[in-house]
Design a protein around this motif. Structure first.
Motif, PDB file in Angstrom:
ATOM      1  N   LEU A 162       0.846  -1.194   0.000  1.00 14.19           N
ATOM      2  CA  LEU A 162       0.000   0.000   0.000  1.00 14.19           C
ATOM      3  C   LEU A 162       0.881   1.242   0.000  1.00 14.19           C
ATOM      4  N   SER A 222      -6.834   3.256  -5.280  1.00 17.73           N
ATOM      5  CA  SER A 222      -7.908   2.803  -4.399  1.00 17.73           C
ATOM      6  C   SER A 222      -9.037   3.841  -4.436  1.00 17.73           C
ATOM      7  N   THR A 267     -11.859   3.666   2.944  1.00 17.05           N
ATOM      8  CA  THR A 267     -11.232   2.748   1.994  1.00 17.05           C
ATOM      9  C   THR A 267     -11.886   1.381   2.130  1.00 17.05           C
ATOM     10  N   THR A 315      -9.731  -3.486  -1.643  1.00 16.42           N
ATOM     11  CA  THR A 315      -8.296  -3.389  -1.360  1.00 16.42           C
ATOM     12  C   THR A 315      -7.689  -4.791  -1.265  1.00 16.42           C
TER      13      THR A 315
END
Ligand code: ADP
Ligand code: 5GP
Length: 212
Positions: free
Chosen positions: A9, A37, A85, A90
């Motif tokens: 990430l 994202s 998020t 993800t």
């Protein structure tokens, strides 16, 4: 990371108006394979924004239901609206081994850090306060009170810089993009993140005693 096939990430944070979205767009163009994202938000859509591209625009009820079912990797209230998020999206990207770019506020970056995930955090600063004011005003997407709120918060947010792995100053756009992309590329080449690649390469070598 531990040498597994999971992606990394890359978290970028900045005060609103610094140029983070502009930088993120350019970075995605310059680093193949980096996936943006797309956050969920309750804030109204701005002109030119498209649902599913900049954000998933949802109402409070949908957002709160996602919070209740643990659907967010992180979420925060930023300037009167909620942003989060999505965990499932993800997870599916990282599980495929792709790296992701998260454009989130400093509180969200803190939550990601606290989870102990494989993450690299980058704080973006404007060259000075006058440039920040000018950029935010020029963007023209906030009414005067929202603009004043964003500027009032700017100094408090800037003081968070020390909790990030890197600081990039967005003075000249091209230079800032090139610095960001250098960070992403260098981090991806860390030994710990290259172990699987190395293992694959080594598997092409003849075993000891069998080679030429
Ligand atoms: P953020 O996502 O950080 O809120 P934006 O990417 O929307 O900020 O940028 C705010 C404004 O500043 C936009 O008009 C953008 O074109 C401009 N901008 C971004 N980076 C630079 C830069 N390096 N120099 C001058 N203007 C910039
Ligand atoms: P904007 O409304 O200008 O698009 O974004 C406002 C702020 O919300 C920015 O600092 C942006 O980085 C942050 N933000 C966007 N998506 C998320 C998210 O999913 N989580 C968190 N914590 N912040 C977000």
């Amino acid at each position: 990371m531990d040498g597994s096939d999971r992606g990394t990430l890359f978290v970028i944070s900045a005060q609103s108006g610094t140029g983070k979205s502009t930088l993120a767009r350019r970075l995605l163009e310059s680093v193949p394979g980096l996936v943006f994202s797309v956050s969920h938000t309750t804030r109204p859509r701005r002109a030119g924004e498209q649902s599913g591209r900049e954000y998933h625009f949802v109402d409070d009820a949908v957002f709160d239901a996602m919070v209740a079912e643990g659907g967010f990797l992180e979420w925060a209230r930023v300037f009167d609206h909620k942003y989060g998020t999505g965990l499932a999206a993800t997870e599916s990207v990282l599980a495929k081994g792709a790296d992701m770019l998260l454009d989130i506020d400093v509180s969200g970056a803190g939550q990601v850090r606290a989870k102990g995930l494989d993450a690299v955090s980058i704080f973006i600063l404007p060259p000075d306060y006058a440039s920040l004011t000018e950029r935010l005003t020029r963007r023209g997407s906030e009414d005067p009170s929202a603009l004043a709120l964003r500027l009032r918060e700017a100094r408090r947010e800037a003081l968070e810089y020390d909790r990030f792995d890197y600081v990039v100053v967005n003075a000249e756009l091209k230079e800032a993009v090139s610095e960001l992309s250098a960070i992403v590329r260098a981090e991806s080449a860390r030994t710990a993140r290259r172990r699987n690649r190395v293992t694959q390469i080594l598997s092409t070598f003849p075993a000891p005693g069998t080679g030429a």
